[in-house]
Design an enzyme around this catalytic site. Sequence first.
Site, PDB file in Angstrom:
ATOM      1  N   ARG A 167       0.850  -1.208   0.000  1.00  0.00           N
ATOM      2  CA  ARG A 167       0.000   0.000   0.000  1.00  0.00           C
ATOM      3  C   ARG A 167       0.880   1.250   0.000  1.00  0.00           C
ATOM      4  O   ARG A 167       1.552   1.562   0.999  1.00  0.00           O
ATOM      5  CB  ARG A 167      -0.908   0.030   1.226  1.00  0.00           C
ATOM      6  CG  ARG A 167      -1.779   1.279   1.317  1.00  0.00           C
ATOM      7  CD  ARG A 167      -2.810   1.374   0.237  1.00  0.00           C
ATOM      8  NE  ARG A 167      -3.815   0.315   0.351  1.00  0.00           N
ATOM      9  CZ  ARG A 167      -4.729   0.070  -0.577  1.00  0.00           C
ATOM     10  NH1 ARG A 167      -4.739   0.784  -1.679  1.00  0.00           N
ATOM     11  NH2 ARG A 167      -5.604  -0.901  -0.437  1.00  0.00           N
ATOM     12  N   ARG A 219       1.875  -6.722  -9.469  1.00  0.00           N
ATOM     13  CA  ARG A 219       2.323  -6.061  -8.225  1.00  0.00           C
ATOM     14  C   ARG A 219       2.437  -7.012  -7.047  1.00  0.00           C
ATOM     15  O   ARG A 219       2.873  -6.594  -5.961  1.00  0.00           O
ATOM     16  CB  ARG A 219       1.384  -4.894  -7.879  1.00  0.00           C
ATOM     17  CG  ARG A 219      -0.037  -5.316  -7.501  1.00  0.00           C
ATOM     18  CD  ARG A 219      -0.868  -4.107  -7.070  1.00  0.00           C
ATOM     19  NE  ARG A 219      -2.211  -4.517  -6.637  1.00  0.00           N
ATOM     20  CZ  ARG A 219      -3.059  -3.735  -5.983  1.00  0.00           C
ATOM     21  NH1 ARG A 219      -2.715  -2.482  -5.689  1.00  0.00           N
ATOM     22  NH2 ARG A 219      -4.248  -4.171  -5.616  1.00  0.00           N
ATOM     23  N   HIS A 258       0.420   3.329 -10.420  1.00  0.00           N
ATOM     24  CA  HIS A 258      -0.574   3.838  -9.470  1.00  0.00           C
ATOM     25  C   HIS A 258       0.100   4.641  -8.339  1.00  0.00           C
ATOM     26  O   HIS A 258       0.055   4.249  -7.166  1.00  0.00           O
ATOM     27  CB  HIS A 258      -1.290   2.609  -8.898  1.00  0.00           C
ATOM     28  CG  HIS A 258      -2.524   2.854  -8.114  1.00  0.00           C
ATOM     29  ND1 HIS A 258      -2.578   3.611  -6.975  1.00  0.00           N
ATOM     30  CD2 HIS A 258      -3.795   2.388  -8.279  1.00  0.00           C
ATOM     31  CE1 HIS A 258      -3.793   3.609  -6.473  1.00  0.00           C
ATOM     32  NE2 HIS A 258      -4.555   2.889  -7.240  1.00  0.00           N
ATOM     33  N   GLU A 294      -2.257   8.886 -11.270  1.00  0.00           N
ATOM     34  CA  GLU A 294      -1.783   7.649 -11.885  1.00  0.00           C
ATOM     35  C   GLU A 294      -1.720   7.753 -13.413  1.00  0.00           C
ATOM     36  O   GLU A 294      -2.723   8.118 -14.042  1.00  0.00           O
ATOM     37  CB  GLU A 294      -2.720   6.506 -11.502  1.00  0.00           C
ATOM     38  CG  GLU A 294      -2.947   6.391 -10.003  1.00  0.00           C
ATOM     39  CD  GLU A 294      -4.190   5.585  -9.657  1.00  0.00           C
ATOM     40  OE1 GLU A 294      -4.532   4.667 -10.429  1.00  0.00           O
ATOM     41  OE2 GLU A 294      -4.825   5.893  -8.622  1.00  0.00           O
TER      42      GLU A 294
HETATM   43  O1  TA6 Z   1      -6.804   4.264  -8.031  1.00  0.00           O
HETATM   44  C1  TA6 Z   1      -8.127   4.078  -8.030  1.00  0.00           C
HETATM   45  C2  TA6 Z   1      -8.537   2.718  -7.469  1.00  0.00           C
HETATM   46  O2  TA6 Z   1      -9.017   1.913  -8.501  1.00  0.00           O
HETATM   47  C3  TA6 Z   1      -9.579   2.964  -6.376  1.00  0.00           C
HETATM   48  O3  TA6 Z   1     -10.861   2.590  -6.810  1.00  0.00           O
HETATM   49  C4  TA6 Z   1      -9.088   2.130  -5.195  1.00  0.00           C
HETATM   50  O4  TA6 Z   1      -9.652   0.859  -5.223  1.00  0.00           O
HETATM   51  C5  TA6 Z   1      -7.587   2.138  -5.435  1.00  0.00           C
HETATM   52  O5  TA6 Z   1      -7.444   1.999  -6.848  1.00  0.00           O
HETATM   53  C6  TA6 Z   1      -6.808   1.137  -4.637  1.00  0.00           C
HETATM   54  O6  TA6 Z   1      -7.028  -0.167  -5.099  1.00  0.00           O
HETATM   55  P1  TA6 Z   1      -6.351  -1.378  -4.249  1.00  0.00           P
HETATM   56  O7  TA6 Z   1      -6.752  -2.641  -4.976  1.00  0.00           O
HETATM   57  O8  TA6 Z   1      -4.875  -1.138  -4.271  1.00  0.00           O
HETATM   58  O9  TA6 Z   1      -6.916  -1.255  -2.871  1.00  0.00           O
END
Ligand code: TA6
Length: 295
Positions: free
Chosen positions: A72, A95, A165, A267
């Site tokens: 994260r 990832r 991301h 992103e």
């Molecule tokens: O970046 C946008 C997104 O798709 C959000 O909807 C949120 O889910 C985020 O990514 C994080 O996703 P993750 O699977 O890493 O919790």
Amino acid sequence: MKEDLNRIFGIDNHISFSTGKAGFPLAVIKNNLCHAEITTHGAHVMKYQPNGEKEVLWMSEHGYWADLKPIRGGIPVCWPWFGPKEGLPSHGFARILKWDVVSTAALPDGSTELVMELADSEATRQYWRGQFKAKMTVVAGKSLKVSLSIQNADIHPVTYTGALHTYFTISDINTIEIAGLDGVSYIDTLTGDKHVQKGHIKFNAETDRIYLDTLATCRVLDPGLKRVINVAKTGSRSTVVWNPWIAKAKRLEDFGDNEYPGMLCVEAANNATDVITLKPGETHVTGTTVSVEAI
Ligand code: TA6
């Protein structure tokens, strides 16, 4: 592991290898320009701090730090799909798998390059049948340049979505703004509705948007940290902007309830109207370049 990596790929005053959290192999870049850290778990950039500047990327204090789990924060590599997929890992498998270090280099401008690769294997075929070669190139110096190269190694065409991301450290989500997307159409993924951005993006609630058909560099204006973070991109026509705000932050088990004010995602994506299709042998590269200027 780290002894071999250092023997083969270590470069004095540039890059060394150690064992990071959860035993993940860690590349530590310390050159005359910056300090960066990348783990081979997910080819995940976790830290980027130009000398004399505060940390640029954001990492949660509540991450999973486990095999087959995403990290994260930093720069998750979302591929070969963006977002949730029934019964499969959110944002794809790139990832959550271990990548291989294939090269390092000290570049003439004083920056340091690290290249990692992931190819189709028994591990990837659990999630996806495609034959591919993925290459992550990280160049850390006055700026941070990250590029994901995907080559279709199959005899069939391949279609994918994805994103770099990137999570940024900010002073306060209530006071920062994003410039650069004025007039750009976007999908509000919370409602599915389409809108046109008017002026700077400001935040007062959960924000999860896909900006469409844009090559724009985004500028994160942060008066609290007295800096602008420039987020440029290549090979991407969609930009995702995300902050979970209160309720979603609470729902995410690897995200602290009170962490959302200090982070923001901008992103470089390939999703929505920007899906990538590669013929056999073709390659696509998606890149993001992060740089900081004091204000
Ligand atoms: O970046 C946008 C997104 O798709 C959000 O909807 C949120 O889910 C985020 O990514 C994080 O996703 P993750 O699977 O890493 O919790």
